[in-house]
Scaffold this active site. Structure first.
Site, mmCIF file in Angstrom:
data_model
loop_
_atom_site.group_PDB
_atom_site.id
_atom_site.type_symbol
_atom_site.label_atom_id
_atom_site.label_comp_id
_atom_site.label_asym_id
_atom_site.label_seq_id
_atom_site.Cartn_x
_atom_site.Cartn_y
_atom_site.Cartn_z
ATOM 1 N N SER A 138 46.319 51.861 41.803
ATOM 2 C CA SER A 138 46.607 53.207 42.346
ATOM 3 C C SER A 138 45.846 53.875 43.321
ATOM 4 C CB SER A 138 46.014 54.380 40.831
ATOM 5 O OG SER A 138 46.884 53.636 39.814
ATOM 6 N N HIS B 261 53.517 49.277 41.836
ATOM 7 C CA HIS B 261 52.830 50.244 41.077
ATOM 8 C C HIS B 261 53.335 50.357 39.926
ATOM 9 C CE1 HIS B 261 50.932 54.649 40.283
ATOM 10 N NE2 HIS B 261 49.867 53.607 39.781
ATOM 11 N N GLU C 163 56.756 52.160 42.394
ATOM 12 C CA GLU C 163 56.264 51.941 43.739
ATOM 13 C C GLU C 163 56.055 50.842 44.292
ATOM 14 O OE1 GLU C 163 54.366 56.393 44.192
ATOM 15 O OE2 GLU C 163 53.078 55.502 43.187
ATOM 16 N N ASN D 167 50.738 59.647 42.831
ATOM 17 C CA ASN D 167 49.201 60.138 42.841
ATOM 18 C C ASN D 167 48.678 61.066 43.333
ATOM 19 O OD1 ASN D 167 49.011 58.663 40.180
ATOM 20 N ND2 ASN D 167 48.162 57.150 40.744
HETATM 21 N N1 LIG Z 1 45.878 54.384 33.700
HETATM 22 C C1 LIG Z 1 47.264 54.607 34.138
HETATM 23 O O1 LIG Z 1 47.710 55.653 34.309
HETATM 24 C C2 LIG Z 1 47.620 53.804 35.643
HETATM 25 C C3 LIG Z 1 48.961 53.722 35.535
HETATM 26 C C4 LIG Z 1 49.086 53.304 36.720
HETATM 27 C C5 LIG Z 1 47.886 52.283 37.731
HETATM 28 N N2 LIG Z 1 46.542 51.982 37.117
HETATM 29 C C6 LIG Z 1 46.370 51.161 37.471
HETATM 30 O O2 LIG Z 1 46.111 50.215 36.816
HETATM 31 C C7 LIG Z 1 45.030 49.523 36.877
HETATM 32 C C8 LIG Z 1 44.094 49.383 35.550
HETATM 33 O O3 LIG Z 1 44.216 50.313 34.919
HETATM 34 P P1 LIG Z 1 43.729 50.772 33.182
HETATM 35 O O4 LIG Z 1 44.169 52.509 33.009
HETATM 36 O O5 LIG Z 1 44.880 49.833 32.540
HETATM 37 O O6 LIG Z 1 42.254 50.513 33.130
HETATM 38 P P2 LIG Z 1 41.624 49.504 31.877
HETATM 39 O O7 LIG Z 1 40.504 50.129 31.763
HETATM 40 O O8 LIG Z 1 42.025 50.511 30.140
HETATM 41 O O9 LIG Z 1 42.515 48.263 31.646
HETATM 42 C C9 LIG Z 1 41.316 47.460 32.893
HETATM 43 C C10 LIG Z 1 41.139 45.575 31.644
HETATM 44 O O10 LIG Z 1 41.246 44.577 32.516
HETATM 45 C C11 LIG Z 1 40.305 44.412 31.904
HETATM 46 N N3 LIG Z 1 39.064 43.344 33.243
HETATM 47 C C12 LIG Z 1 37.973 43.428 33.721
HETATM 48 N N4 LIG Z 1 38.025 43.007 34.392
HETATM 49 C C13 LIG Z 1 38.459 42.012 34.880
HETATM 50 C C14 LIG Z 1 38.655 40.808 34.831
HETATM 51 N N5 LIG Z 1 37.819 39.919 35.610
HETATM 52 N N6 LIG Z 1 39.728 39.398 34.363
HETATM 53 C C15 LIG Z 1 40.372 39.888 33.177
HETATM 54 N N7 LIG Z 1 40.432 41.739 33.567
HETATM 55 C C16 LIG Z 1 39.626 42.248 33.346
HETATM 56 C C17 LIG Z 1 39.327 44.362 30.982
HETATM 57 O O11 LIG Z 1 38.647 44.344 29.950
HETATM 58 C C18 LIG Z 1 40.268 46.129 30.597
HETATM 59 O O12 LIG Z 1 41.575 45.502 28.932
HETATM 60 C C19 LIG Z 1 43.946 49.997 38.172
HETATM 61 O O13 LIG Z 1 43.812 49.520 39.239
HETATM 62 C C20 LIG Z 1 44.388 51.652 37.955
HETATM 63 O O14 LIG Z 1 43.771 52.424 38.849
HETATM 64 C C21 LIG Z 1 46.638 52.919 36.116
#
Ligand SMILES: NC(=O)c1ccc[n+]([C@@H]2O[C@H](COP(=O)([O-])OP(=O)(O)OC[C@H]3O[C@@H](n4cnc5c(N)ncnc54)[C@H](O)[C@@H]3O)[C@@H](O)[C@H]2O)c1
Length: 596
Positions: free
Chosen positions: A121, A142, A154, A192
Site C-alpha cells: 500500500s 494494489h 491501482e 491511500n
Molecule cells: N489491509 C488492507 O486494507 C490492505 C489493503 C490493500 C493493500 N494492503 C497491503 O497488503 C499487504 C498485506 O496486508 P494485510 O492487511 O493482508 O496483512 P495481514 O497481516 O492481514 O496478512 C499478512 C499475511 O502474510 C502472512 N505471511 C507473513 N510472512 C509470510 C511469508 N514469509 N510467506 C508467506 N506468508 C507470510 C501472514 O501469516 C499473514 O497471514 C500489505 O502490503 C498491505 O499494505 C492492505
C-alpha cells in the site's frame, strides 16, 4: 497478444491475500495460495471459506460456483510451490525487508518469464523490485479491501517496469472485472495518499476525546455518505497494517506530520487490538475475523430515556434568519411537531421564507411523502415575526443568520436580554467559534452549536457543538431535540470544522495538490476514491458541487486555527477561485459544466 494467466500464486493469506485468492478463483483462474506455516494456511483457508459461504448465504454466489471456486485453489506452505505459476501476488505484512526477502526468493523459484507483483500500500515498488534480477517484470497490483467487493485496482509501474508487463496486467484486471488506474510509484499511490491523513486525523480526534468513536463514524457516514466511518475502516484495514502504512508514508511522503501515526495506534497494536482480525480494535467484534460489532463498555446506551437524561423539555422553538438554512430548519421543526416562531428582519423577508417553506412542504405532498393534513398542520404551527421580542417565551432558539461574528454576537446579546431563563441558545455557524457567540451572553452554559447540513430537511446529521462552558443539560437537550427531528446528533468540541468539515476538506485539498503535482488526472483520482473506497462522489466532483470558494474559505479557517502546514490551501484551488471558476454554480470549476 496479451499474456495468458492460467495459474496465479498468492503469498500471504491475511486480510488482503485471502480476498485476492477469491477474486482470481471466482474468475476461473487457478490459484496456488501460499503461507508461512500450517496454522496460517488454515486461517487463510477458513477466511476464504467464510467469505464464499457468506456470498452463497446472501444469494450472490451459487453453491455449485462456490464449490468450483474452491477446486481451483490449492494451498501450500513455502514459496517453492510457486515454480510454475504465471504471476505471483505478494500480500505479506507491510515491511520492506520482509518483502525484499520474499521477492529475492521468488526470483530464484519462479520461471524467468513470471511476473512478480506486490500488493503493497505504501512501500516503494522500485525498492522491492531491485531485490530481484528481473525488476522490469516487477509491478504493483494494489487491490482494495475487501478485494472481492471493491472495483478498483491501482497498477503501479516503476521506471523499469516493462510496458508489456503493464499492458498484460491491465488486461488481467479487466478480466477480473476490475477498473484499473495505472500510476507511477509514489507513497500511498492515489487512494491511500488521500485516505490515510484523514484516517489518522480521525484517530487523533478520538484520542483527544474530541468526540466518541460512534459519533466520529456517524458524522462521516451521514454527513458525507461514506460507506463506513474512519474508525470502523481502520478496524477493517487492520491497525498493524494501518500503522505500517502511515509510518512508511510519513518517511517516504515528505515527513508530513499528518502521516505520523497517532500514538494511540502504536499502543493498540502493542496491546494486540488489531481491529476485526483480532476481534477488537476501536470496536469489539463477535469473534476474531467477524464483521459483527458487539456492545462493549464504551457502547453508549441508546434508549430514549438515556438520550433525554438531563434534557430540558422543549415545545416552542425560535428560528432567527431568512436564508437557505433558516428556511430548512423552520420546516424541520414544524414538521416534527414543534411550535415555531420565525424571526426575520422584516415582514417582506418573512413572506419569502413562508413561501419557500410552503413550496418545500408541497413538494413533499406531491411526492407522496407528506399528507396534505400534515402539511397544513405544520404550516399552522409556524408564526412569522420581524421582532426578536416574540422569542420571550420559546424554549430553544436556533440562530441561522449571516456567517459574521459581529452580527451573531449582537444577536446573542439581544437574545440574552429577551429570552426567559433556561432557554437553550443555539448557533448554526459552520466556521465561527461557538464560544465567541456564547460569551456575548451572560449565560454561556446554555449556548451550543447546532450545525445542520444543507438541505436541512434531507440531511440526517446534526453536529451538536459543546464549548468549554456548555452545561451537560444544554448538550443533552440539543441531542434529544435532534433525535425528535429524526436526525442523528453527534456531539463534538468547539474547533474549526467540527467533525465533518475538519476531516473532509483537508482530504479535498490534498486531492487538489495531487492534481497540481500532475501525479494523476481528476478523472482517475475521482475513480480511485469512488471505486477503491466506495465514496459517493470523487473529490473533484464534490468540490464542484460544494463550490470552490466555499471550500477554500473552510480550508483557510482550518489552516488558520490549527496552523497545520499540511492544511495550507492548494495554490491551484486559490487560482481557480481567483479566476472565477467556482464549480457548478459558475458552470466551471475543475470541470466544464457548460454543456451539462
Ligand atoms: N489491509 C488492507 O486494507 C490492505 C489493503 C490493500 C493493500 N494492503 C497491503 O497488503 C499487504 C498485506 O496486508 P494485510 O492487511 O493482508 O496483512 P495481514 O497481516 O492481514 O496478512 C499478512 C499475511 O502474510 C502472512 N505471511 C507473513 N510472512 C509470510 C511469508 N514469509 N510467506 C508467506 N506468508 C507470510 C501472514 O501469516 C499473514 O497471514 C500489505 O502490503 C498491505 O499494505 C492492505
Amino acid at each position: 497478444m496479451a499474456r495468458e494467466f492460467s495459474t496465479v500464486g498468492v503469498v500471504g493469506l491475511g486480510t488482503m491475500g485471502a480476498g485476492i485468492v477469491e477474486v482470481f478463483a471466482r474468475n476461473g483462474i487457478d490459484v496456488l495460495a501460499v503461507e508461512i506455516s500450517e496454522p496460517a494456511l488454515e486461517r487463510g483457508r477458513a477466511t476464504l471459506t467464510g467469505s464464499t459461504d457468506r456470498a452463497v448465504a446472501k444469494g450472490k454466489l451459487a453453491a455449485a460456483d462456490r464449490d468450483a471456486l474452491h477446486e481451483r485453489v490449492h494451498f501450500a506452505v513455502g514459496l517453492d510451490a510457486l515454480h510454475s505459476v504465471d504471476l505471483v501476488i505478494e500480500a505479506v505484512p507491510e515491511h520492506l525487508d520482509l518483502k525484499q526477502r520474499i521477492f529475492a526468493e521468488l526470483d530464484r523459484v519462479c520461471r524467468p518469464e513470471t511476473i512478480l507483483a506486490t500488493n503493497t500500500s505504501s512501500l516503494s515498488v522500485t525498492e522491492i523490485s531491485v531485490a530481484t534480477t528481473r525488476p522490469n517484470q516487477v509491478i504493483g497490483i494494489h487491490f482494495f479491501n475487501p478485494a472481492p467487493v471493491m472495483k478498483l485496482v491501482e497498477v503501479v509501474r516503476t521506471v523499469v517496469t516493462s510496458p508489456e508487463v503493464v499492458a498484460d496486467v491491465e488486461a488481467l484486471c479487466a478480466r477480473l472485472g476490475k477498473v484499473d488506474v495505472t500510476i507511477n510509484d509514489r507513497a500511498g499511490f492515489i487512494a491511500n495518499a488521500l485516505l490515510f491523513g484523514y484516517l489518522n486525523h480521525a484517530v487523533g480526534m478520538f484520542e483527544a476525546h474530541y468526540a466518541t468513536r460512534e459519533d466520529i463514524d456517524a458524522a462521516m457516514k451521514l454527513g458525507c455518505g461514506l460507506p463506513m466511518g474512519p474508525l470502523a475502516l481502520m478496524d477493517l484495514i487492520g491497525l498493524d497494517t494501518a500503522y505500517e502504512i502511515l509510518d512508511t508514508m510519513y518517511r517516504r511522503g515528505g515527513r508530513d506530520r499528518r502521516h505520523a501515526p497517532v500514538p494511540l495506534l502504536k499502543q493498540m497494536v502493542t496491546a494486540g487490538l488489531l481491529g476485526r482480525k483480532s476481534g477488537r480494535g476501536f470496536y469489539t467484534y463477535e469473534r476474531p475475523g467477524s464483521p459483527v460489532v458487539v456492545p462493549d463498555e464504551a457502547t453508549p446506551v441508546a434508549t430514549q430515556a438515556a438520550l433525554a437524561d438531563g434534557a430540558r423539555a422543549i415545545t416552542k422553538v425560535g428560528v432567527v434568519g431568512s436564508g437557505t438554512m433558516a428556511t430548512g430548519i423552520i420546516e424541520v421543526f414544524a414538521k416534527a411537531g414543534y411550535e415555531v416562531v420565525s424571526v426575520t428582519r422584516g415582514m417582506e423577508k418573512s413572506a419569502k421564507v413562508c413561501e419557500a417553506v410552503k413550496t418545500s412542504l408541497n413538494k413533499g405532498v406531491v411526492r407522496g411523502k407528506l399528507a396534505e393534513a400534515d402539511r397544513d398542520a405544520a404550516l399552522g404551527r409556524i408564526s412569522w415575526s420581524a421582532t426578536l421580542d416574540h422569542l420571550a417565551d420559546v424554549d430553544l432558539v436556533v440562530e441561522a443568520v449571516v456567517e459574521e461574528l459581529s452580527v451573531k454576537k449582537a444577536l446573542f446579546a439581544s437574545l440574552d436580554e429577551i429570552c426567559k431563563p433556561g432557554v437553550v441558545l443555539a448557533t448554526t455557524t459552520s466556521s465561527l467559534p461557538v464560544i465567541d457567540v456564547a460569551m456575548a451572553t451572560h449565560r454561556p452554559a446554555d449556548v451550543v452549536g447546532l450545525h445542520f447540513f444543507n438541505p436541512a430537511p434531507i440531511m440526517p446529521l446534526v453536529e451538536v457543538v459543546r464549548t468549554i462552558r456548555t452545561s451537560p443539560e444544554a448538550t443533552a437537550t440539543a441531542r434529544a431535540v435532534c433525535a425528535t427531528l429524526g436526525k442523528t446528533g453527534v456531539v463534538c468540541g468547539d474547533r474549526s470544522g467540527f467533525i465533518v468539515n475538519a476531516l473532509l476538506f483537508p482530504y479535498l485539498n490534498d486531492a487538489v495538490k495531487m492534481l497540481e503535482a500532475s501525479y494523476s488526472t481528476a478523472d482517475d483520482i475521482d475513480h480511485a476514491m469512488k471505486l477503491g473506497c466506495g465514496y459517493p462522489m470523487g473529490p473533484f466532483e464534490l468540490l464542484d458541487v460544494v463550490g470552490l470558494d466555499v471550500s477554500l474559505a473552510i480550508q483557510r479557517e482550518l489552516y488558520l486555527e490549527l496552523r497545520e502546514p499540511g492544511f495550507a490551501p492548494a495554490p491551484l484551488l486559490e487560482h481557480l477561485v481567483t479566476a472565477g471558476y467556482l464549480g457548478r454554480k459558475t458552470r466551471r470549476g475543475f470541470r466544464d459544466h457548460s454543456h451539462r
